[in-house]
Design a protein around this motif. Structure first.
Motif, PDB file in Angstrom:
ATOM      1  N   PRO A 174       3.490   3.658   3.885  1.00 11.62           N
ATOM      2  CA  PRO A 174       2.500   2.763   3.243  1.00 11.62           C
ATOM      3  C   PRO A 174       2.664   2.674   1.734  1.00 11.62           C
ATOM      4  O   PRO A 174       2.445   1.609   1.147  1.00 11.62           O
ATOM      5  CB  PRO A 174       1.153   3.368   3.627  1.00 11.62           C
ATOM      6  CG  PRO A 174       1.439   4.716   4.159  1.00 11.62           C
ATOM      7  CD  PRO A 174       2.831   4.694   4.705  1.00 11.62           C
ATOM      8  N   VAL A 175       3.085   3.793   1.105  1.00 15.49           N
ATOM      9  CA  VAL A 175       3.275   3.735  -0.352  1.00 15.49           C
ATOM     10  C   VAL A 175       4.402   2.759  -0.696  1.00 15.49           C
ATOM     11  O   VAL A 175       4.303   1.976  -1.653  1.00 15.49           O
ATOM     12  CB  VAL A 175       3.558   5.138  -0.923  1.00 15.49           C
ATOM     13  CG1 VAL A 175       3.873   5.064  -2.402  1.00 15.49           C
ATOM     14  CG2 VAL A 175       2.377   6.052  -0.680  1.00 15.49           C
ATOM     15  N   ALA A 234       4.755  -4.551  -2.648  1.00 13.55           N
ATOM     16  CA  ALA A 234       3.721  -5.571  -2.797  1.00 13.55           C
ATOM     17  C   ALA A 234       3.403  -5.807  -4.268  1.00 13.55           C
ATOM     18  O   ALA A 234       3.236  -6.947  -4.702  1.00 13.55           O
ATOM     19  CB  ALA A 234       2.471  -5.156  -2.038  1.00 13.55           C
ATOM     20  N   GLY A 235       3.346  -4.708  -5.039  1.00 12.53           N
ATOM     21  CA  GLY A 235       3.054  -4.842  -6.473  1.00 12.53           C
ATOM     22  C   GLY A 235       4.112  -5.682  -7.166  1.00 12.53           C
ATOM     23  O   GLY A 235       3.802  -6.633  -7.899  1.00 12.53           O
ATOM     24  N   ALA A 291       5.868  -6.526   1.298  1.00 11.55           N
ATOM     25  CA  ALA A 291       5.361  -5.205   1.662  1.00 11.55           C
ATOM     26  C   ALA A 291       6.052  -4.724   2.935  1.00 11.55           C
ATOM     27  O   ALA A 291       6.441  -3.554   3.034  1.00 11.55           O
ATOM     28  CB  ALA A 291       3.851  -5.259   1.863  1.00 11.55           C
ATOM     29  N   ALA A 299       9.755   5.133  -3.041  1.00 15.61           N
ATOM     30  CA  ALA A 299       8.487   5.708  -2.587  1.00 15.61           C
ATOM     31  C   ALA A 299       8.743   6.943  -1.739  1.00 15.61           C
ATOM     32  O   ALA A 299       8.046   7.960  -1.873  1.00 15.61           O
ATOM     33  CB  ALA A 299       7.699   4.669  -1.793  1.00 15.61           C
ATOM     34  N   TYR A 344       3.814  -9.237  -6.172  1.00 15.87           N
ATOM     35  CA  TYR A 344       2.681  -9.934  -6.779  1.00 15.87           C
ATOM     36  C   TYR A 344       3.066 -10.459  -8.164  1.00 15.87           C
ATOM     37  O   TYR A 344       2.830 -11.624  -8.489  1.00 15.87           O
ATOM     38  CB  TYR A 344       1.484  -8.988  -6.876  1.00 15.87           C
ATOM     39  CG  TYR A 344       0.280  -9.635  -7.500  1.00 15.87           C
ATOM     40  CD1 TYR A 344      -0.530 -10.482  -6.757  1.00 15.87           C
ATOM     41  CD2 TYR A 344      -0.027  -9.427  -8.844  1.00 15.87           C
ATOM     42  CE1 TYR A 344      -1.623 -11.099  -7.332  1.00 15.87           C
ATOM     43  CE2 TYR A 344      -1.119 -10.039  -9.426  1.00 15.87           C
ATOM     44  CZ  TYR A 344      -1.916 -10.878  -8.666  1.00 15.87           C
ATOM     45  OH  TYR A 344      -2.989 -11.498  -9.235  1.00 15.87           O
ATOM     46  N   MET A 367       5.170   0.173   0.935  1.00 13.81           N
ATOM     47  CA  MET A 367       4.584  -1.165   1.070  1.00 13.81           C
ATOM     48  C   MET A 367       3.866  -1.559  -0.210  1.00 13.81           C
ATOM     49  O   MET A 367       4.001  -2.673  -0.699  1.00 13.81           O
ATOM     50  CB  MET A 367       3.601  -1.201   2.240  1.00 13.81           C
ATOM     51  CG  MET A 367       4.250  -1.081   3.596  1.00 13.81           C
ATOM     52  SD  MET A 367       3.037  -1.108   4.934  1.00 13.81           S
ATOM     53  CE  MET A 367       2.913  -2.863   5.235  1.00 13.81           C
ATOM     54  N   LEU A 368       3.101  -0.582  -0.740  1.00 15.87           N
ATOM     55  CA  LEU A 368       2.348  -0.875  -1.966  1.00 15.87           C
ATOM     56  C   LEU A 368       3.272  -1.190  -3.129  1.00 15.87           C
ATOM     57  O   LEU A 368       3.038  -2.143  -3.882  1.00 15.87           O
ATOM     58  CB  LEU A 368       1.459   0.320  -2.329  1.00 15.87           C
ATOM     59  CG  LEU A 368       0.157   0.432  -1.556  1.00 15.87           C
ATOM     60  CD1 LEU A 368      -0.621   1.652  -2.016  1.00 15.87           C
ATOM     61  CD2 LEU A 368      -0.682  -0.830  -1.766  1.00 15.87           C
ATOM     62  N   PHE A 369       4.324  -0.379  -3.291  1.00 14.62           N
ATOM     63  CA  PHE A 369       5.277  -0.608  -4.393  1.00 14.62           C
ATOM     64  C   PHE A 369       5.847  -2.024  -4.300  1.00 14.62           C
ATOM     65  O   PHE A 369       5.847  -2.783  -5.269  1.00 14.62           O
ATOM     66  CB  PHE A 369       6.434   0.399  -4.316  1.00 14.62           C
ATOM     67  CG  PHE A 369       6.114   1.742  -4.896  1.00 14.62           C
ATOM     68  CD1 PHE A 369       4.807   2.087  -5.220  1.00 14.62           C
ATOM     69  CD2 PHE A 369       7.123   2.680  -5.131  1.00 14.62           C
ATOM     70  CE1 PHE A 369       4.506   3.326  -5.750  1.00 14.62           C
ATOM     71  CE2 PHE A 369       6.832   3.921  -5.663  1.00 14.62           C
ATOM     72  CZ  PHE A 369       5.531   4.244  -5.962  1.00 14.62           C
TER      73      PHE A 369
END
Lengths: 226, 445, 337
Positions: free
Chosen positions: B173-174, B180-181, B325, B75, B184, B176-178
Motif C-alpha cells: 500500500p505504501v 499516486a503522489g 497507484a 517503498a 497527482y 501505491m501511495l508513493f
C-alpha cells in the motif's frame, strides 16, 4: 454556355444553377441544407442521386481538388484563410495549381481589394473579420475560376463591411464569373441576386429572380420577416 | 474450430491456452521455471491492469510506467529494511531538517502565490523565484553534510538510512501511495493540455525518479543496490529444516532443495493471485458502475462529456492517480519477489513499452484482456530469447561456427527481441486494434 | 581586472561554448520533431532513434572513405559521408511512412495512436541500429582536434585560464547555422516550403487550393530525415556515437520543442538553446568563478553547484513543467510551421 448543377438526396431533389456573370443566392431557414447544397456542388458530400454539371460536362465523380482545376473556386464559411501566412502568401497559395505567372492575378485582387495591398506583408490572422473575408475571396479568385462558391461570406462582419463585400462580389460577377452564394442576410443578398433559391428541408421551395422573390409575399412573410 | 464458438468462449479458451503454455514449460523446463515465469506474469498483469485503467478507461497515455514501478520498489526498501541506527545518528537529523525546509518552502510558495500571484503575476513569479531559491540554498546547507555523513557510515554494507523494519507486505500500500503522489503532481501539470504532453511529462518524471533512486545513495544505496529484503513467505533454509516440510517433500517424491524453492514460489504465486483477484473484482465492479460508464463516455467523446457538465480534467486526474497507484503496487510486489532493489534494472522506456504492448495485445478497455496480455507478452518475452537463439543457430548452421556473420547474429539476438516486440505492436495496431479480448461494449468505428 | 577576465574566460570555456554546441544539436533535433508535429500532428518518439540510424549510416560512410584514404582534414571525414547518412535516413523514413503511418493517416487515427505507433517504430529502429552496429561506443571523429587549445590561448593572452575551441564545436555551430538558414529559406521563400506551411496551418483549405497532401508529407519526411541525420552526426562527432545516448536525448529534444512552441520552427531553435544553456549553467560548479570574482583570498569550500551533474535531465524536465504551467503554448505560441 451554361454552368448548371443538380444535386439530390440528402437534399431532397433540390436543383440549383448559375450562369456566367450571374449571382445566384441560396437562402432559407436554419437547417434547410443551404451549406449542404453548396458542399454537394463542390464535391465535399457524396451524392446518392443526381449529378453536378459544369460547362455541359458531368463532374459528379470529381474530387474537390479536381474541381478546382476545372475552374471552380470555393470560399468556406470559417477557417478560410491561412492565418499564419501573409496576405500575399495566402494569394500565392490560392494559385498553387497554376504553373504560369501569377503576378497579374495578384494585382487584380489588389485592385479589387485595395486594403489588402497595404497589408500584403501582414499575417492574415492579424486582420479584421472583413479583411479576412476579402483575403478568403481573393484567395479563391487566384485560380481564375469560372464559378465561385461563397459560403456565407458576410458571416460575422458589420453591416457596412457587408455592403462593401456585396459590392465587390457584384464587381467580380461583372468580369464574367458565375457566383453561387449561401447567405443568412437574405434580404440584402437577394437584392444583388440575379437568381434566388429558397430552400426548405433540403428541397427547392421557391426559385425565381432575386427581385421577384423579394416581391413575393409568401417569401417575405416566411423568410424575410415581413 | 467453429468461429462463433470461439468468439463466445474466447476468454476461457485463451486463458486455457495460456495455462497450457505454462504447463508445457513446467514439464519441459521444470516446474520451478514455470512458476518463476508465472510470478512475473502475475506482476506484469497487475501493471498491465494499471495501464489499462489509464488507457482503456480514459484514453490517457502514460510513458512513465517504470518510474511509478520504481517508486513502489523504493517503498519496499523504506518499509521493510531494518533501520541503520548509526547512519541515523550521523545524519538523520540534518536530512530531517532539510526535508522540513523543503516542505516549508513548498508551503510558503503556495501561500505567497495565493497572496501576490492573484494581484500581479509578475510579482508572484519573482516572489516564487526568491522563495524557492532561498529555500533550496538553505535546504542544501543542512542536507549535503548529513548526506555525506550517512553515506560514510560503513559504505560497503549500509551507507544509507535504512528503512522502518516493518513487514514488507505493508510496503505494497505504501508503494501505491508513493506512485499516486507522483501521479497527482504530474497529472495536475499535464492533464487538460494536449494529449501528448502527458506522454512527454510522464517520460520526464520516470527518468527523474530513476535518476533520483540511482543517485541518492543516502536513501536507496543507489547503484550499490539493496539486497536481502525480508520476505513475506518462508525461507528455503527454514523449510528444509522443518519436519513437516521434509515429510511433504518425501510425499511429493522431490528433493528437499528443489521442493523448498518450488514451495516458496508457489507461496508468492498464491499471494499475487489473491492481489489480482481483489484488483479484478474492484476494477470490474468499477467498470460496470455508473462511474465506469461515465469514464468511458468521457473517453469516447470528451467534448460531449464536457458539454454535459462533466469535469473531464478532474475525472482524468482521478483515474490517472488510481492507475499509477496500481502500477506502484506492482512495483513494490516486484521488488518483494526479487528480494533486492536494483535501481539500474529499471529501464524507463523499454519495460514501459512492454507493458503497453501487453495492454494493446490483450485488448485495451478490457481488464481480462489486459491480464491475459500481461501473461502472454511476458511469457513470450522470456521465452523469445531461447527461441531466438535457437532460430539463429538453426538458420546459420550451414556456416562455419566462427563465421563473422554467425557470430554477429548470435550476439545481436537480444536486440532482435526488442525489434520483434516493436513489430508485434505495429501489426497489432493495424490488424487487430481491439486486441485478443476486445472491450465488451465494442466501440463502433 | 584580470580576475574578472579570467572569470569570463572560465564561463565561456565551460558554459558558453559547450552550451552553444549542445544547443545547436538540440535545436536541429527539435526542428525535426516540430516539423513532424506541424505537418503530421503527432509527437514523434522515434526521432531520437532516427538520429541514431542516420548517424550509423554516416559512420559506415566515414569508415568507407577512411579505408579509401579520402580525407578533408582538418575537417572530419564524417561531413563528407553526411549525404550518404541523409539518404539512408530519408529512405527509411519514407519506407516507414508508406508501410506504417500512411494506413493510420488514411483512417484519420487520433494523435495518440500515432504517438503509440511512433513508439513502436522507435523500438524497431532502435533494435535495427543495435542489431547492425551494436550497442557499444563508436568514435568516428578524425581531422584536427582543436582549432585552438587552452594552452595556445593562455600563451597568446597571458591569462591564467584557457579557452579552447574544439573542431567539432566549431563544425557543429557553423553547420547548424547553415542548416537553419537553409531551412528558413526553404519554408518562407520557396513554393514547396510555403505549401508545407499552408498545409500545416489549415489542412482543408490547403486541399481546396490544390496542394497535394502526399507530396507535403513526403517532403516533410525528407526534411526530417535530413535534420535527424545532421543533428545525430554532429552530436556523435562531439561526444561519441552510442545508440543509448540518442534515446536519452529524446526528453531534452521534446522539452526544447515544447518550450519554443511545438510546431514553430523558430521556437524549436530558441528552445534548443534555452534547454542547453540551462542544463549546463545549472549543473556547472562555479567555484573557480566565485574565487576570481570574490574578494581576495576568498575561496568557497563547496563546488558552488546548483545541482549535481547527474541531474542534467531534470533540468529539461523542470523547464518543461514550468512552461506547461505558465505558458503551455510555448514561448512562440506556435501550432503551425
Amino acid at each position: 454556355m451554361t454552368g448548371g448543377y443538380g444535386a439530390a438526396d440528402i437534399l431532397k431533389e433540390c436543383t440549383i444553377g448559375v450562369d456566367r456573370g450571374e449571382i445566384a443566392v441560396i437562402v432559407g431557414p436554419n437547417g434547410a441544407g443551404k451549406s449542404t447544397a453548396m458542399k454537394a456542388t463542390f464535391g465535399m458530400l457524396p451524392l446518392r442521386e443526381g449529378h453536378v454539371m459544369f460547362d455541359g460536362e458531368d463532374i459528379s465523380h470529381l474530387k474537390p481538388e479536381e474541381r478546382v482545376v476545372r475552374g471552380m473556386g470555393f470560399v468556406p464559411q470559417t477557417h478560410n484563410v491561412f492565418t499564419s501566412m501573409t496576405v500575399e502568401e495566402n494569394l500565392e497559395m490560392g494559385a498553387f495549381i497554376r504553373e504560369d505567372d501569377i503576378s497579374d492575378s495578384i494585382e487584380q485582387v489588389f485592385e479589387l481589394f485595395p486594403i489588402l495591398k497595404e497589408k500584403r506583408r501582414q499575417p492574415a490572422g492579424e486582420l479584421s473579420g472583413g479583411q479576412r473575408q476579402q483575403v478568403a475571396v481573393g484567395r479563391a479568385m487566384m485560380t481564375q475560376p469560372k464559378v465561385l462558391l461563397l459560403d456565407e461570406p458576410t458571416a460575422g462582419v458589420s453591416p457596412i463591411v457587408m455592403d462593401e463585400l456585396f459590392d465587390r462580389i457584384i464587381e467580380i460577377a461583372r468580369t464574367g464569373v458565375a457566383i453561387l452564394m449561401v447567405e443568412q442576410n437574405a434580404k440584402q443578398a437577394l437584392e444583388i441576386a440575379d437568381k434566388g433559391y429558397v430552400l426548405v428541408q433540403g428541397s427547392n421551395r421557391f426559385t425565381d429572380t432575386g427581385e421577384a422573390l423579394l416581391a413575393n409575399p409568401d417569401v417575405r412573410r416566411s423568410f424575410l420577416g415581413g | 474450430m467453429n468461429q462463433t464458438f470461439f468468439n463466445q468462449y474466447r476468454t476461457p479458451i485463451l486463458y486455457s491456452v495460456m495455462a497450457l503454455l505454462l504447463v508445457i514449460v513446467g514439464v519441459g523446463q521444470g516446474w520451478s521455471v514455470a512458476f518463476t515465469i508465472l510470478n512475473l506474469c502475475l506482476i506484469s498483469a497487475i501493471m498491465s491492469l494499471g495501464v489499462n485503467m489509464q488507457w482503456g478507461y480514459a484514453g490517457l497515455f502514460n510513458v512513465g510506467v517504470m518510474g511509478f514501478a520504481a517508486l513502489g520498489g523504493l517503498a519496499a526498501v523504506l518499509v521493510s529494511m531494518p533501520p541503520v541506527e548509526e547512519a541515523r545518528a550521523a545524519g538523520g537529523q540534518g536530512v530531517l531538517v532539510g526535508l522540513l525546509i523543503l516542505i516549508a518552502t513548498i508551503f510558503v510558495s503556495i501561500v505567497a502565490w495565493k497572496q501576490f500571484g492573484a494581484k500581479s503575476k509578475k510579482t508572484g513569479y519573482w516572489m516564487l523565484f526568491i522563495i524557492i531559491a532561498a529555500g533550496y540554498a538553505l535546504m542544501r546547507l543542512f542536507f549535503l553534510p548529513s548526506v555525506e555523513a550517512i553515506e560514510g557510515v560503513n559504505p560497503s554494507v549500509t551507507g544509507y538510512l535504512g528503512g522502518l523494519g516493518l513487514p514488507i507486505i505493508l510496503s505494497w500500500p505504501v508503494g501505491m501511495l508513493f506512485a499516486a503522489g507522483a501521479a497527482y503532481v504530474i497529472g495536475k501539470v499535464a492533464l487538460g493540455l494536449r494529449s501528448d504532453y502527458l506522454a512527454i511529462a510522464t517520460l520526464g518524471i520516470s527518468e527523474i525518479v530513476l535518476y533520483f533512486i540511482k543517485n541518492e545513495e543516502w536513501l536507496t544505496r543507489g547503484v550499490k543496490n539493496v539486497n536481502g529484503l525480508p520476505r513475506p513467505v518462508p525461507y528455503e533454509v527454514d523449510l528444509q529444516q522443518a519436519a513437516w516440510f521434509q515429510q511433504l517433500a518425501a510425499d511429493w517424491g522431490m528433493e528437499l532443495a528443489e521442493a523448498s524453492s518450488l514451495f516458496v514460489k508457489v507461496c508468492y504465486a498464491g499471494l499475487f493471485i489473491a492481489v489480482i483477484a481483489i484488483l479484478m473484482y474492484l476494477s470490474e465492479t468499477a467498470l460496470k458502475s455508473p462511474w465506469g460508464r461515465m469514464m468511458r463516455a468521457i473517453r469516447d467523446n470528451e467534448v460531449a462529456a464536457a458539454a454535459m457538465g462533466k469535469d473531464v480534467v478532474k475525472r482524468h486526474l482521478t483515474i490517472f492517480v488510481i492507475g499509477s497507484a496500481v502500477i506502484g503496487l506492482a512495483g513494490a510486489m516486484l521488488t518483494t519477489l526479487d528480494g533486492q532493489f536494483t535501481p539500474v534494472g529499471y529501464q524507463p522506456l523499454r519495460f514501459t513499452f512492454l507493458i503497453w504492448v501487453m495492454v494493446i495485445i490483450g485488448g485495451s478497455g478490457n481488464n481480462w484482456g489486459a491480464v491475459l496480455g500481461g501473461f502472454f507478452i511476458w511469457f513470450f518475452w522470456i521465452e523469445a530469447e531461447p527461441i531466438g537463439l535457437w532460430l539463429v543457430d538453426t538458420l546459420t548452421s550451414f556456416m562455419e561456427p566462427t563465421h563473422w556473420l554467425r557470430l554477429h547474429l548470435m550476439d545481436s539476438a537480444a536486440h532482435m527481441r526488442l525489434m520483434t516486440v516493436g513489430i508485434v505492436l505495429l501489426i497489432a495496431l493495424r490488424y487487430a486494434p481491439e486486441g485478443l479480448i476486445p472491450e465488451r461494449t465494442a466501440r463502433k468505428h | 581586472m584580470t580576475d574578472f577576465i579570467n572569470a569570463l574566460v572560465v564561463l565561456s570555456n565551460f558554459i558558453l561554448v559547450p552550451a552553444l554546441t549542445y544547443g545547436s544539436q538540440l535545436a536541429l533535433g527539435a526542428l525535426g520533431v516540430t516539423l513532424v508535429y506541424g505537418v503530421l500532428r503527432f509527437s514523434n518518439f522515434a526521432h531520437g532513434e532516427m538520429m541514431a540510424f542516420g548517424t550509423m549510416i554516416t559512420i559506415f560512410g566515414t569508415w568507407g572513405l577512411q579505408a579509401l584514404g579520402v580525407s578533408i582534414a582538418p575537417l572530419p571525414t564524417a561531413l563528407l559521408a553526411l549525404p550518404l547518412g541523409i539518404v539512408g535516413a530519408v529512405a527509411l523514413s519514407l519506407f516507414l511512412d508508406k508501410t506504417v503511418y500512411k494506413y493510420h493517416r488514411q483512417r484519420k487515427a487520433s494523435p495518440v495512436i500515432f504517438l503509440i505507433v511512433s513508439i513502436g517504430l522507435m523500438f524497431f529502429i532502435g533494435g535495427l541500429v543495435r542489431f547492425i552496429i551494436g550497442p557499444g561506443d563508436q568514435i568516428f571523429f578524425d581531422g584536427t582536434r582543436f582549432i585552438f587549445s587552452a594552452r595556445d590561448f593562455k600563451r597568446s593572452t597571458g591569462l591564467d585560464e584557457g579557452l579552447a575551441l574544439k573542431m567539432t564545436q566549431a563544425v557543429t555551430i557553423i553547420t547548424a547555422i547553415i542548416v537553419v538558414a537553409a531551412m528558413f529559406w526553404f519554408l518562407n521563400k520557396t513554393r514547396t516550403g510555403k505549401s508545407m506551411r499552408a498545409f500545416s496551418d489549415n489542412e482543408n483549405l490547403a486541399l481546396l487550393s490544390g496542394i497535394n497532401p502526399d507530396r507535403v508529407v513526403m517532403i516533410t519526411w525528407i526534411l526530417v530525415g535530413a535534420l535527424a541525420t545532421i543533428a545525430g552526426t554532429l552530436y556523435g562527432l562531439d561526444k561519441s556515437f552510442k545508440p543509448f545516448s540518442f534515446m536519452q536525448l529524446l526528453l531534452p529534444i521534446f522539452a526544447a520543442a515544447i518550450v519554443g512552441g511545438v510546431g514553430n520552427p523558430l521556437g524549436a531553435i530558441a528552445g534548443g538553446y534555452v534547454i542547453a544553456f540551462s542544463e549546463i549553467a545549472v549543473t556547472f560548479a562555479y567555484k573557480k568563478v566565485v574565487t576570481y570574482l570574490g574578494p581576495d583570498s576568498f575561496q568557497p569550500d563547496s563546488l558552488v553547484q546548483l545541482l549535481g551533474t547527474d541531474y542534467k535531465i531534470a533540468v529539461s524536465f523542470i523547464i518543461l513543467v514550468i512552461v506547461l504551467i505558465v505558458r503551455p503554448t510555448g514561448i512562440f505560441s506556435g501550432k503551425t510551421l
